[in-house]
Design an enzyme around this catalytic site. Structure first.
Site, mmCIF file in Angstrom:
data_model
loop_
_atom_site.group_PDB
_atom_site.id
_atom_site.type_symbol
_atom_site.label_atom_id
_atom_site.label_comp_id
_atom_site.label_asym_id
_atom_site.label_seq_id
_atom_site.Cartn_x
_atom_site.Cartn_y
_atom_site.Cartn_z
ATOM 1 N N ASP A 161 0.826 -1.206 0.000
ATOM 2 C CA ASP A 161 0.000 0.000 0.000
ATOM 3 C C ASP A 161 0.865 1.262 0.000
ATOM 4 O O ASP A 161 0.609 2.208 0.734
ATOM 5 C CB ASP A 161 -0.954 -0.005 1.196
ATOM 6 C CG ASP A 161 -2.208 0.832 0.947
ATOM 7 O OD1 ASP A 161 -2.502 1.140 -0.224
ATOM 8 O OD2 ASP A 161 -2.886 1.180 1.933
ATOM 9 N N ILE A 162 1.888 1.276 -0.866
ATOM 10 C CA ILE A 162 2.739 2.447 -0.998
ATOM 11 C C ILE A 162 1.971 3.503 -1.786
ATOM 12 O O ILE A 162 1.568 3.275 -2.922
ATOM 13 C CB ILE A 162 4.063 2.098 -1.719
ATOM 14 C CG1 ILE A 162 4.870 1.098 -0.897
ATOM 15 C CG2 ILE A 162 4.877 3.347 -2.015
ATOM 16 C CD1 ILE A 162 5.355 1.613 0.439
#
Length: 200
Positions: free
Chosen positions: A98-99
């Site tokens: 979830d960058i």
């Protein structure tokens, strides 16, 4: 603290993931609260908040916070170093999944720190691919192989894909999916960039 849904898997996953880390570009977990359905993570103070408020043109919260290219470059390098640590520097490989700008916190010197490990997956460093039951991540940052298995096996590369999408946003000053653009061909930012390069 707020009432959380589910049995706390994401919360425990985040504690397990970030509790194994110690790096200048990873947010430091200072403490936790886990009382029934009330859960909280206490991180180190990040005076500048998240990256998202500094990079999007037309964002009311970024109107007085334009970052010069040198600072954006320093932030991009710091995030890359944090990801490299998660993928290769820990005893177990940590895949973030979830960058995005919202999950990059900035200290008083604009040193970036990766946060929010709720979707992270811990795996052995020796394993080149991992198995997953369902897709993880945020729309616009999810790598094709995570979204559709026919594109290939899943490795650490979805984090690299998300990172690349985020860098495009940092350089372009807009979200990679923007429904408020003038032409439908511009909704997906990477597609628009590709078409512009094709024309030159």
């Amino acid at each position: 603290m707020k009432e959380s849904k589910g049995n706390g898997d994401e919360f425990l996953n985040e504690v397990a993931s970030i509790g194994r880390t110690s790096h200048v570009n990873i947010a430091t977990l200072k403490g936790i609260c886990f009382e029934g359905s009330k859960r909280a993570l206490i991180y180190e103070l990040m005076p500048n908040g998240s990256l998202e408020k500094f990079i999007y043109k037309g964002n009311p919260s970024s109107s007085n916070h334009h970052l010069v290219f040198k600072t954006l470059y320093k932030i991009a390098i710091g995030i890359a170093r944090g990801l490299e640590y998660l993928h290769r520097g820990c005893n177990t490989r940590i895949l973030h999944f979830d960058i995005k700008p919202h999950n990059i916190l900035l200290d008083e010197n604009f040193c970036p720190k990766i946060s929010d490990f709720g979707l992270a997956k811990i795996c052995l460093r020796e394993k080149s691919t991992i198995s997953m039951v369902s897709a993880r991540g945020t729309t616009g940052y999810i790598a094709p192989e995570v979204f559709c298995r026919s594109f290939g096996r899943i490795s650490y590369k979805p984090d690299v894909y998300s990172y690349e999408m985020m860098v495009l946003e940092m350089v372009g000053g807009r979200k990679n999916i923007d429904i408020n653009v003038d032409f439908t061909s511009e909704i997906y930012f990477p597609h628009w960039i590709y078409k512009r390069l094709e024309l030159n």
